[in-house]
Design a protein around this motif. Sequence first.
Motif, PDB file in Angstrom:
ATOM      1  N   ASN A   1       1.144  21.718   0.734  1.00  0.00           N
ATOM      2  CA  ASN A   1      -0.313  21.852   0.772  1.00  0.00           C
ATOM      3  C   ASN A   1      -0.977  20.993  -0.294  1.00  0.00           C
ATOM      4  N   ARG A   2      -2.274  20.850  -0.182  1.00  0.00           N
ATOM      5  CA  ARG A   2      -3.022  19.942  -1.046  1.00  0.00           C
ATOM      6  C   ARG A   2      -2.971  20.369  -2.513  1.00  0.00           C
ATOM      7  N   SER A   3      -3.171  21.655  -2.765  1.00  0.00           N
ATOM      8  CA  SER A   3      -3.196  22.136  -4.139  1.00  0.00           C
ATOM      9  C   SER A   3      -1.856  21.940  -4.821  1.00  0.00           C
ATOM     10  N   LEU A   4      -0.789  22.402  -4.183  1.00  0.00           N
ATOM     11  CA  LEU A   4       0.524  22.317  -4.806  1.00  0.00           C
ATOM     12  C   LEU A   4       0.994  20.868  -4.903  1.00  0.00           C
ATOM     13  N   SER A   5       0.729  20.068  -3.878  1.00  0.00           N
ATOM     14  CA  SER A   5       1.094  18.652  -3.947  1.00  0.00           C
ATOM     15  C   SER A   5       0.404  17.974  -5.124  1.00  0.00           C
ATOM     16  N   GLY A   6      -0.865  18.273  -5.306  1.00  0.00           N
ATOM     17  CA  GLY A   6      -1.601  17.684  -6.413  1.00  0.00           C
ATOM     18  C   GLY A   6      -1.031  18.090  -7.758  1.00  0.00           C
ATOM     19  N   ARG A   7      -0.657  19.351  -7.896  1.00  0.00           N
ATOM     20  CA  ARG A   7      -0.075  19.827  -9.151  1.00  0.00           C
ATOM     21  C   ARG A   7       1.289  19.198  -9.410  1.00  0.00           C
ATOM     22  N   ILE A   8       2.075  19.045  -8.343  1.00  0.00           N
ATOM     23  CA  ILE A   8       3.381  18.403  -8.496  1.00  0.00           C
ATOM     24  C   ILE A   8       3.211  16.954  -8.934  1.00  0.00           C
ATOM     25  N   MET A   9       2.331  16.225  -8.267  1.00  0.00           N
ATOM     26  CA  MET A   9       2.153  14.822  -8.614  1.00  0.00           C
ATOM     27  C   MET A   9       1.536  14.656  -9.995  1.00  0.00           C
ATOM     28  N   ALA A  10       0.656  15.576 -10.374  1.00  0.00           N
ATOM     29  CA  ALA A  10       0.098  15.527 -11.727  1.00  0.00           C
ATOM     30  C   ALA A  10       1.188  15.751 -12.760  1.00  0.00           C
ATOM     31  N   GLN A  11       2.078  16.697 -12.491  1.00  0.00           N
ATOM     32  CA  GLN A  11       3.158  16.982 -13.424  1.00  0.00           C
ATOM     33  C   GLN A  11       4.131  15.813 -13.528  1.00  0.00           C
ATOM     34  N   LEU A  12       4.315  15.098 -12.418  1.00  0.00           N
ATOM     35  CA  LEU A  12       5.180  13.919 -12.410  1.00  0.00           C
ATOM     36  C   LEU A  12       4.456  12.665 -12.894  1.00  0.00           C
ATOM     37  N   ALA A  13       3.144  12.771 -13.074  1.00  0.00           N
ATOM     38  CA  ALA A  13       2.298  11.647 -13.517  1.00  0.00           C
ATOM     39  C   ALA A  13       2.399  10.466 -12.553  1.00  0.00           C
TER      40      ALA A  13
ATOM     41  N   GLU B   1       0.855  -1.176   0.000  1.00  0.00           N
ATOM     42  CA  GLU B   1       0.000   0.000   0.000  1.00  0.00           C
ATOM     43  C   GLU B   1       0.898   1.235   0.000  1.00  0.00           C
ATOM     44  N   LEU B   2       0.670   2.163  -0.916  1.00  0.00           N
ATOM     45  CA  LEU B   2       1.532   3.335  -1.055  1.00  0.00           C
ATOM     46  C   LEU B   2       0.788   4.598  -0.639  1.00  0.00           C
ATOM     47  N   TYR B   3       1.488   5.450   0.141  1.00  0.00           N
ATOM     48  CA  TYR B   3       0.917   6.705   0.626  1.00  0.00           C
ATOM     49  C   TYR B   3       1.950   7.819   0.494  1.00  0.00           C
ATOM     50  N   VAL B   4       1.470   9.065   0.558  1.00  0.00           N
ATOM     51  CA  VAL B   4       2.339  10.229   0.630  1.00  0.00           C
ATOM     52  C   VAL B   4       1.984  11.008   1.891  1.00  0.00           C
ATOM     53  N   TYR B   5       3.013  11.458   2.608  1.00  0.00           N
ATOM     54  CA  TYR B   5       2.854  12.327   3.775  1.00  0.00           C
ATOM     55  C   TYR B   5       3.813  13.490   3.585  1.00  0.00           C
ATOM     56  N   THR B   6       3.261  14.685   3.371  1.00  0.00           N
ATOM     57  CA  THR B   6       4.076  15.827   2.988  1.00  0.00           C
ATOM     58  C   THR B   6       3.738  17.069   3.799  1.00  0.00           C
ATOM     59  N   ASN B   7       4.745  17.911   4.006  1.00  0.00           N
ATOM     60  CA  ASN B   7       4.535  19.224   4.608  1.00  0.00           C
ATOM     61  C   ASN B   7       3.994  20.226   3.609  1.00  0.00           C
TER      62      ASN B   7
ATOM     63  N   THR C   1      -1.492  15.800   3.706  1.00  0.00           N
ATOM     64  CA  THR C   1      -0.808  17.074   3.524  1.00  0.00           C
ATOM     65  C   THR C   1      -0.882  17.909   4.795  1.00  0.00           C
ATOM     66  N   ILE C   2      -0.193  19.044   4.773  1.00  0.00           N
ATOM     67  CA  ILE C   2      -0.200  19.964   5.902  1.00  0.00           C
ATOM     68  C   ILE C   2      -1.606  20.423   6.245  1.00  0.00           C
ATOM     69  N   GLU C   3      -2.482  20.454   5.242  1.00  0.00           N
ATOM     70  CA  GLU C   3      -3.830  20.960   5.469  1.00  0.00           C
ATOM     71  C   GLU C   3      -4.704  20.021   6.290  1.00  0.00           C
ATOM     72  N   ASP C   4      -4.279  18.788   6.456  1.00  0.00           N
ATOM     73  CA  ASP C   4      -5.056  17.859   7.271  1.00  0.00           C
ATOM     74  C   ASP C   4      -5.030  18.222   8.749  1.00  0.00           C
ATOM     75  N   SER C   5      -3.967  18.917   9.176  1.00  0.00           N
ATOM     76  CA  SER C   5      -3.844  19.239  10.599  1.00  0.00           C
ATOM     77  C   SER C   5      -3.246  20.616  10.861  1.00  0.00           C
ATOM     78  N   TRP C   6      -2.576  21.193   9.844  1.00  0.00           N
ATOM     79  CA  TRP C   6      -1.793  22.429  10.014  1.00  0.00           C
ATOM     80  C   TRP C   6      -0.741  22.267  11.105  1.00  0.00           C
ATOM     81  N   ARG C   7      -0.215  21.048  11.210  1.00  0.00           N
ATOM     82  CA  ARG C   7       0.881  20.759  12.143  1.00  0.00           C
ATOM     83  C   ARG C   7       1.992  20.104  11.335  1.00  0.00           C
TER      84      ARG C   7
END
Length: 206
Positions: A118-130, A110-116, A140-146
């Motif tokens: 934000n949701r919008s930029l992470s999505g754009r990065i992953m879309a660009q990387l396909a 099972e594969l996951y991403v945990y990143t500092n 993302t940071i937006e899940d908790s802002w911690r």
Amino acid sequence: MDRKTVWAIVFDLDGTLYVDDRLGEEVHQSACRYVADLRGISPDQAQDELQRARSCPSDSGGTLSRAVVALGGTLQELHRRFSEDIHPEQLLAPDPRVQRLLEHLGERYELYVYTNNNRSLSGRIMAQLAIRGYFKEVFTIEDSWRPKPDRAVLTGILESIGRTPGETLFVGDRYQVDLELPQSLGCAILETRTIEELLTLGQLLD
């Protein structure tokens, strides 16, 4: 790492699933402009203040996000600016080697991403990387802002994915930020600072 006990792999995003100093510089300059606006100083002076804040673990833990907060900013405004200022579409391209690695790993884990990030930029990065379709969930940071490292957030992620520390491997490029806390909880870890190092994960888990 005991590959026989690992069922889930949690990847950091920036600096781990891609490495591009140009994007990192956009992030840094955006943070400098924010601090400059906050404190009524020049971007160069803001850069100096950020460096001082990041060098004081009691204030920032060494991370950019915590340094900005220590200087009076908020994570919400910082990431709003990141979403506007940073342009992965102009800098990143898919790496077939990473795509093949994730496809191969996804057949067994099972594969996951945990990143500092934000949701919008992470999505754009992953879309660009396909690579977005390879992950069951992106935290993302937006899940908790911690920001990382945070024990409560990390244990919450383990509960959310339904895995114990012993069943989970964390992969990241910064030991103190991405890996030290998971390791202290009993997770397997792998530090990778280049794509070539990331690609060794396929051999380690075969």
